[in-house]
Scaffold this active site. Structure first.
Site, PDB file in Angstrom:
ATOM      1  N   ARG A  23      61.587  -8.382  34.129  1.00 32.14           N
ATOM      2  CA  ARG A  23      62.118  -7.102  33.665  1.00 32.14           C
ATOM      3  C   ARG A  23      61.016  -6.101  33.371  1.00 32.14           C
ATOM      4  O   ARG A  23      61.137  -4.925  33.622  1.00 32.14           O
ATOM      5  CB  ARG A  23      62.947  -7.304  32.394  1.00 32.14           C
TER       6      ARG A  23
ATOM      7  N   LYS B 167      65.636 -22.520  21.072  1.00 29.45           N
ATOM      8  CA  LYS B 167      66.470 -21.419  20.578  1.00 29.45           C
ATOM      9  C   LYS B 167      67.785 -21.927  20.002  1.00 29.45           C
ATOM     10  O   LYS B 167      68.417 -22.801  20.596  1.00 29.45           O
ATOM     11  CB  LYS B 167      66.857 -20.514  21.763  1.00 29.45           C
TER      12      LYS B 167
ATOM     13  N   SER C  33      69.812 -10.952  25.973  1.00 32.60           N
ATOM     14  CA  SER C  33      70.974 -11.561  25.309  1.00 32.60           C
ATOM     15  C   SER C  33      70.938 -11.300  23.808  1.00 32.60           C
ATOM     16  O   SER C  33      71.968 -11.080  23.174  1.00 32.60           O
ATOM     17  CB  SER C  33      71.012 -13.056  25.606  1.00 32.60           C
TER      18      SER C  33
HETATM   19  N1  COA Z   1      68.098  -9.527  32.861  1.00 27.08           N
HETATM   20  C1  COA Z   1      68.359  -9.402  31.558  1.00 27.08           C
HETATM   21  N2  COA Z   1      67.895 -10.262  30.632  1.00 27.08           N
HETATM   22  C2  COA Z   1      67.154 -11.284  31.057  1.00 27.08           C
HETATM   23  C3  COA Z   1      66.834 -11.464  32.406  1.00 27.08           C
HETATM   24  C4  COA Z   1      67.340 -10.528  33.337  1.00 27.08           C
HETATM   25  N3  COA Z   1      67.083 -10.626  34.623  1.00 27.08           N
HETATM   26  N4  COA Z   1      66.052 -12.545  32.513  1.00 27.08           N
HETATM   27  C5  COA Z   1      65.893 -13.022  31.276  1.00 27.08           C
HETATM   28  N5  COA Z   1      66.553 -12.265  30.402  1.00 27.08           N
HETATM   29  C6  COA Z   1      66.571 -12.416  28.939  1.00 27.08           C
HETATM   30  C7  COA Z   1      67.494 -13.480  28.457  1.00 27.08           C
HETATM   31  O1  COA Z   1      68.767 -12.966  28.168  1.00 27.08           O
HETATM   32  C8  COA Z   1      66.791 -13.954  27.223  1.00 27.08           C
HETATM   33  O2  COA Z   1      67.079 -13.095  26.168  1.00 27.08           O
HETATM   34  P1  COA Z   1      66.940 -13.526  24.625  1.00 27.08           P
HETATM   35  O3  COA Z   1      65.537 -14.020  24.411  1.00 27.08           O
HETATM   36  O4  COA Z   1      67.259 -12.263  23.928  1.00 27.08           O
HETATM   37  O5  COA Z   1      67.957 -14.623  24.421  1.00 27.08           O
HETATM   38  C9  COA Z   1      65.322 -13.780  27.522  1.00 27.08           C
HETATM   39  O6  COA Z   1      65.279 -12.821  28.545  1.00 27.08           O
HETATM   40  C10 COA Z   1      64.669 -15.042  27.943  1.00 27.08           C
HETATM   41  O7  COA Z   1      65.244 -15.437  29.180  1.00 27.08           O
HETATM   42  P2  COA Z   1      65.695 -16.866  29.634  1.00 27.08           P
HETATM   43  O8  COA Z   1      65.828 -16.871  31.081  1.00 27.08           O
HETATM   44  O9  COA Z   1      66.893 -17.269  28.883  1.00 27.08           O
HETATM   45  O10 COA Z   1      64.430 -17.661  29.313  1.00 27.08           O
HETATM   46  P3  COA Z   1      64.280 -18.717  28.291  1.00 27.08           P
HETATM   47  O11 COA Z   1      62.895 -18.547  27.810  1.00 27.08           O
HETATM   48  O12 COA Z   1      65.319 -18.782  27.257  1.00 27.08           O
HETATM   49  O13 COA Z   1      64.482 -19.971  29.229  1.00 27.08           O
HETATM   50  C11 COA Z   1      63.858 -21.859  30.494  1.00 27.08           C
HETATM   51  C12 COA Z   1      63.424 -20.674  29.640  1.00 27.08           C
HETATM   52  C13 COA Z   1      65.164 -22.462  30.043  1.00 27.08           C
HETATM   53  C14 COA Z   1      63.978 -21.402  31.906  1.00 27.08           C
HETATM   54  C15 COA Z   1      62.703 -22.858  30.335  1.00 27.08           C
HETATM   55  O14 COA Z   1      62.495 -23.114  28.980  1.00 27.08           O
HETATM   56  C16 COA Z   1      62.976 -24.155  31.059  1.00 27.08           C
HETATM   57  O15 COA Z   1      62.804 -24.247  32.244  1.00 27.08           O
HETATM   58  N6  COA Z   1      63.372 -25.171  30.266  1.00 27.08           N
HETATM   59  C17 COA Z   1      63.669 -26.496  30.800  1.00 27.08           C
HETATM   60  C18 COA Z   1      62.646 -27.492  30.290  1.00 27.08           C
HETATM   61  C19 COA Z   1      61.364 -27.389  31.054  1.00 27.08           C
HETATM   62  O16 COA Z   1      61.304 -27.698  32.223  1.00 27.08           O
HETATM   63  N7  COA Z   1      60.311 -26.971  30.341  1.00 27.08           N
HETATM   64  C20 COA Z   1      59.001 -26.821  30.904  1.00 27.08           C
HETATM   65  C21 COA Z   1      58.796 -25.432  31.402  1.00 27.08           C
HETATM   66  S1  COA Z   1      57.164 -25.228  32.041  1.00 27.08           S
END
Ligand code: COA
Length: 161
Positions: free
Chosen positions: A91, A42, A129
Site C-alpha cells: 500500500r 494479533k 482493517s
Molecule cells: N489493502 C488494504 N489493507 C491491507 C492490504 C491491502 N491490500 N494488505 C494488508 N492490509 C492491511 C490489513 O488489513 C492489516 O490491517 P491491520 O493491521 O489494521 O489489521 C494490515 O494491513 C496487515 O496485513 P495482513 O495481510 O493482515 O498482514 P499480517 O501482518 O496480519 O499477516 C501473515 C501476516 C499472516 C501473512 C504472516 O504473519 C504469515 O504468513 N503468518 C503465517 C506464519 C508464518 O509463516 N510466519 C513466518 C513468516 S516469515
C-alpha cells in the site's frame, strides 16, 4: 509463472483493499487460495471461521478463488498444496520494510516459493482493517471500504461486545 498462489493475511475483516488484490491475483494465477492466519499474535475481532466465511461470500463470483485456514508456517502449507507463489499487496512505502523481511525469511525457508507484490489500487492505499474497525466502533460509515455484507457483520459483532 507458477499456477497456484496463496494470498495470506489476517483479514479481520476483509476490506476492499484485500478484494482489489484478490481480484487481480485471480486474473494472474490459475488458482488463488486466500489463506486466513489463525495462529497470529494479533487479537482478532472475528474468529477464523467468521473471517473465512466473509471472504468466501465476497469471492463467490471468482471461480478460481478458494479460502482456507492456516495454523502453521505459510511455506509449509504452500509446499503441502503445491503452491509456487505468495501474493502480497503493497500500500505504501511503510509496508515495504515488513514485507521485505517476511519475503526474505520465506525465501530462506523455501527457496522455490516466490513472493509476488502488487501495488494496491490508489483508492485503497489508505485502508486497513484496524481503521475500519475503529470507524465502525464510533458509528462511522464503513460501507464504501468493505464488501457489502461485511459492514452489517461488523455492526452486529461490535454490538455483541
Ligand atoms: N489493502 C488494504 N489493507 C491491507 C492490504 C491491502 N491490500 N494488505 C494488508 N492490509 C492491511 C490489513 O488489513 C492489516 O490491517 P491491520 O493491521 O489494521 O489489521 C494490515 O494491513 C496487515 O496485513 P495482513 O495481510 O493482515 O498482514 P499480517 O501482518 O496480519 O499477516 C501473515 C501476516 C499472516 C501473512 C504472516 O504473519 C504469515 O504468513 N503468518 C503465517 C506464519 C508464518 O509463516 N510466519 C513466518 C513468516 S516469515
Amino acid at each position: 509463472m507458477k499456477r497456484h498462489a496463496l494470498y495470506p493475511g489476517t483479514f479481520d475483516p476483509v476490506t476492499m483493499g484485500h478484494m482489489d488484490i484478490i481480484t487481480r491475483g485471480a486474473n494472474m494465477f490459475d488458482r488463488l487460495t486466500v489463506v486466513v492466519a489463525a495462529n497470529i499474535e494479533k487479537r482478532t475481532l472475528f474468529s477464523a471461521e467468521e473471517r473465512m466465511a466473509m471472504i468466501r461470500k465476497s469471492t463467490a463470483h471468482l471461480s478460481n478463488v478458494d479460502v482456507c485456514q492456516l495454523n502453521g508456517l505459510l511455506v509449509h502449507y504452500a509446499r503441502k498444496v503445491g503452491a509456487g507463489a505468495v501474493l502480497r499487496g503493497l500500500r505504501a512505502v511503510s509496508d515495504f520494510e515488513y514485507e521485505f523481511q517476511m519475503a526474505g525469511m520465506n525465501r530462506k525457508l523455501a527457496e522455490e516459493i516466490e513472493t509476488v507484490f502488487l501495488m494496491s489500487a490508489e483508492a485503497t492505499t489508505f485502508l486497513s482493517s484496524r481503521l475500519i474497525k475503529e470507524i465502525a466502533k464510533e458509528g462511522g460509515d464503513v460501507g464504501p471500504f468493505v464488501p457489502k455484507h461485511v459492514a452489517p457483520a461488523l455492526v452486529n459483532k461490535l454490538c455483541e461486545g
